[in-house]
Write a protein that holds these residues in place. Structure first.
Motif, PDB file in Angstrom:
ATOM      1  N   LEU A 162    -130.214  59.627 -26.817  1.00 44.94           N
ATOM      2  CA  LEU A 162    -128.858  59.201 -27.180  1.00 44.94           C
ATOM      3  C   LEU A 162    -127.830  59.761 -26.202  1.00 44.94           C
ATOM      4  O   LEU A 162    -126.921  59.055 -25.737  1.00 44.94           O
ATOM      5  CB  LEU A 162    -128.574  59.737 -28.585  1.00 44.94           C
ATOM      6  CG  LEU A 162    -127.433  59.106 -29.326  1.00 44.94           C
ATOM      7  CD1 LEU A 162    -127.999  58.400 -30.548  1.00 44.94           C
ATOM      8  CD2 LEU A 162    -126.458  60.152 -29.760  1.00 44.94           C
TER       9      LEU A 162
ATOM     10  N   MET B 143    -120.331  54.407 -36.433  1.00 49.47           N
ATOM     11  CA  MET B 143    -120.832  55.557 -35.684  1.00 49.47           C
ATOM     12  C   MET B 143    -122.092  56.114 -36.342  1.00 49.47           C
ATOM     13  O   MET B 143    -123.082  56.430 -35.666  1.00 49.47           O
ATOM     14  CB  MET B 143    -119.729  56.628 -35.655  1.00 49.47           C
ATOM     15  CG  MET B 143    -119.825  57.552 -34.470  1.00 49.47           C
ATOM     16  SD  MET B 143    -119.559  56.676 -32.921  1.00 49.47           S
ATOM     17  CE  MET B 143    -121.063  57.135 -32.103  1.00 49.47           C
TER      18      MET B 143
ATOM     19  N   LYS C  15    -124.084  54.494 -38.209  1.00 50.25           N
ATOM     20  CA  LYS C  15    -125.108  53.472 -38.018  1.00 50.25           C
ATOM     21  C   LYS C  15    -125.780  53.663 -36.662  1.00 50.25           C
ATOM     22  O   LYS C  15    -127.011  53.650 -36.558  1.00 50.25           O
ATOM     23  CB  LYS C  15    -124.456  52.084 -38.070  1.00 50.25           C
ATOM     24  CG  LYS C  15    -125.319  51.039 -38.737  1.00 50.25           C
ATOM     25  CD  LYS C  15    -124.472  49.793 -38.962  1.00 50.25           C
ATOM     26  CE  LYS C  15    -125.166  48.811 -39.870  1.00 50.25           C
ATOM     27  NZ  LYS C  15    -124.221  47.758 -40.302  1.00 50.25           N
ATOM     28  N   ALA C  16    -124.957  53.887 -35.644  1.00 50.07           N
ATOM     29  CA  ALA C  16    -125.494  54.108 -34.306  1.00 50.07           C
ATOM     30  C   ALA C  16    -126.403  55.325 -34.264  1.00 50.07           C
ATOM     31  O   ALA C  16    -127.313  55.417 -33.446  1.00 50.07           O
ATOM     32  CB  ALA C  16    -124.335  54.279 -33.312  1.00 50.07           C
TER      33      ALA C  16
END
Ligand SMILES: Nc1ncnc2c1ncn2[C@@H]1O[C@H](COP(=O)(O)OP(=O)(O)OP(=O)(O)O)[C@@H](O)[C@H]1O
Ligand SMILES: [Mg+2]
Lengths: 405, 227
Positions: B184, B126, B128-129
């Motif tokens: 996002l 998460m 990383k995202a």
């Protein structure tokens, strides 16, 4: 989930090192202060106890005694116990063993120009067994000393010290009532009670004492003996009363002119004193509990705001009340036990250290109840003040917990 | 219908004066919608969001989430809803100061009883995202405002909730990070998440496909946005 909660709590402890440290410290100080105080005071108690034990067991003491209205009245009716009384008791009551009359006088003793007033007792050789106090160096008074009215003396250690009798007092002579007495023995040390030395006394043969103070030793005389079988104690007391009343020709309507006291009575009078001390101790323990408790409470309450926000955040992302409560409970228990355990060790250490550093202080003694009390109280407060605010915060809407300031 | 709100009212009593933070508000939100809520400061936006997030209880009115009346739920059911159905992004981040970014993201997974190893994997993925994997072991006070907000978003998303509530998530961000975060959020919406977003800025509000405007606790406008 329990393991999860434990890990969560441990994680929270580790990630908030300062807060955890302060909480532990609060509990540690609470426990340590209680244990230290109790250990020191129990040490004093233990040494008093021991000294009472040293006074001997199953000993009966008979002293002349009347209820006098005034000193003049007392002098007029001044009661007496005689050597013949002592002999009669020994002859007539088979349960009596080690009977020894004691003549006690406060007298001046002199050595090398130094003068001191001490208590001089005229005693029998059985004195040692009756009182459970034995000679340490040299010898005690013997039957032959008694028979030949020898001028010999056995000294308590305080006299050896204060009269500067030196390393080897045995064989030297001191003056009692200006009569020279040869030192034949030194008694073992008894220590002190309530700041008074118990070693400030001199023992001489009772026959020599009678020579010195006259046949009748007056109100200072007493008779001591042991009873072989403690179950016979009451019977023996009764027999003594009958014999002495007959010998002293006391009419039935008059009270005794003597008093019979047993070890039990002495212990009772001691325990009156110890009750007062106990009350004071309880006061001090109470204060240290309070101080420790307030310390713990403070640290717990200081973190309430921060922790209430934490609870708000946790609830907002899905913690139940139960989750929160078990996390805080486990945290409080862990820190309390940690602080409690270190506190006990520290308290015992401090108690012993203090007892060592204060001269003439008896060794510290930590009773189990003090450990349980200190530990129980501190952890109780720690858990209460750790979990109660948490419980309150966990019952709030997350948003109210988050807004807390 | 994911959200159904009827006559929702929140009244605060300040001294003897009643403040109607939310005054008989009714509307519905369909699954997959991207709704923005706008209005002046003090108009009741945060009050509404907190109620939608089950963080607060209304004085009056009903709130049905997936057809269930939230006011009838007990503590555990509410906790489950907050944990699995809703991801809430606060204006003030609300991260736990003692925990690293990774462990902050992990918290919702703990209460969802995900095994530890899986939790850490999911949290790291998460982060990383969010482009935050390099800061995984930093505490919140070692992160910038934008970075903290991305951690907070990661935490809101980690349990893959159907409904994402964001109360001025860009309030503390510069324009570049704001655009990144909005990208996002739009991406999440395209993947099917329902999004309710509070904002002051009209161009951000316009990114949603519908905008509700509040004034003094009442809805004064409810429009669809053409894209
Ligand atoms: N806990 C509270 N107690 C009393 N009044 C409150 C409380 N919380 C909010 N209010 C009042 O409710 C009204 C709405 O507040 P809210 O926080 O919902 O506004 P907002 O639209 O989010 O404003 P902003 O854009 O400044 O964040 C305000 O008038 C505020 O003063
Ligand atoms: Mg707001």
């Amino acid at each position: 989930m329990l393991i999860e909660n434990i890990l969560l709590a441990l994680n929270s402890i580790i990630s908030n090192k300062m807060r955890s440290f302060l909480t532990t410290l609060g509990i540690l100080i609470g426990v340590a202060s209680i244990i230290t105080v109790v250990a020191l005071i129990q040490g004093i108690f233990a040494s008093i106890d021991q000294q009472i034990q040293q006074l001997g067991s199953n000993i009966v003491t008979i002293q002349p005694h009347i209820e006098a209205q005034s000193f003049a009245d007392y002098m007029k009716n001044r009661p007496e116990l005689t050597l013949e009384d002592a002999d009669a008791l020994k002859r007539l009551i088979p349960a009596i063993i080690d009977l020894a009359p004691v003549i006690g006088e406060g007298s001046q003793i002199k050595y090398a120009g130094k003068t001191r007033t001490t208590s001089i007792a005229g005693v029998h050789p059985q004195y040692q067994e009756i009182n459970g106090q034995y000679v340490e160096e040299g010898r005690f008074i013997t039957d032959l000393d008694l028979e030949y009215h020898r001028k010999v003396v056995v000294l308590g250690q305080e006299i050896v010290k204060s009269m500067k009798l030196g390393e080897r007092p045995i064989g030297k002579s001191i003056l009692i009532q200006n009569t020279p007495f040869k030192i034949v023995g030194i008694m073992e040390k008894r220590g002190s009670l309530f700041g008074r030395s118990l070693d400030d006394y001199a023992l001489i043969p009772i026959s020599s004492a009678i020579d010195l103070y006259g046949r009748i030793a007056g109100h200072f005389a007493s008779i001591q003996f042991r009873v072989a079988d403690m179950n016979q104690l009451d019977k023996v007391k009764q027999q003594c009363t009958t014999i002495l009343r007959r010998r002293h020709k006391i009419p039935d309507n008059k009270p005794n002119d003597f008093k019979i006291s047993t070890q039990e009575d002495i212990v009772k009078s001691f325990s009156k004193t110890t009750n007062v001390i106990t009350a004071i101790v309880m006061g001090i323990v109470g204060i240290s509990l309070l101080v420790g408790g307030i310390g713990i409470m403070n640290i717990m309450l200081v973190t309430v705001t921060e922790r209430t926000r934490e609870i708000g955040i946790r609830k907002a992302v899905g913690a139940t009340r139960k989750n929160i409560l078990s996390q805080f409970l486990i945290e409080a228990v862990t820190l309390s036990f940690l602080g409690g355990a270190i506190g006990i060790l520290l308290g015992m250490g401090l108690g012993n250290l203090a007892a060592h550093m204060i001269p003439h202080f008896p060794p510290a003694h930590t009773p189990i109840w003090a450990i349980l009390l200190g530990f129980g109280f501190s952890t109780g407060i720690g858990i209460l003040f750790g979990v109660y605010p948490a419980g309150k915060a966990a019952a709030l809407n997350p948003i109210d917990a988050l807004r807390h300031e | 219908m994911l959200i159904q709100v009827e006559d929702l009212t929140k009244t605060y009593l300040v001294g003897t004066e009643e403040v109607h933070a939310l005054d008989h508000v009714s509307f519905t939100v369909e699954e997959g919608e991207f709704l923005s809520i706008m209005g002046a400061s003090g108009s009741g936006k945060s009050t509404l969001m907190n109620l939608l997030g089950c963080l607060d209880t209304p004085t009056n009115g009903r709130y049905l989430l997936k057809g269930t009346d939230v006011s009838k739920m007990n503590d555990e059911e509410l906790a489950t809803v907050r944990n699995r159905e809703i991801g809430f992004v606060f204006q003030t981040f609300n991260l736990l100061p003692g925990l690293t970014a990774l462990h902050n993201v992990e918290v919702p997974l703990i209460y969802n009883r995900v095994p530890r190893k899986k939790r850490l994997e999911m949290s790291l993925a998460m982060l990383k995202a969010m482009g935050m994997e390099e800061r995984a072991h930093h505490r919140p006070n070692q992160l910038s405002g934008g970075q903290r907000q991305r951690v907070a978003v990661a935490r809101a998303l980690v349990n893959s909730p159907a409904l994402i509530l964001a109360d001025e998530p860009t309030g503390n961000l510069d324009s570049k990070t704001t655009l990144e975060l909005m990208e996002l959020i739009r991406d999440l919406n395209r993947k099917g998440n329902t999004i309710v977003l509070v904002t002051h800025e009209p161009d951000i509000g316009a990114m949603a496909n519908r905008t509700i405007t509040l004034k003094d606790g009442k809805i004064i406008e409810d429009v669809k946005n053409a894209h």
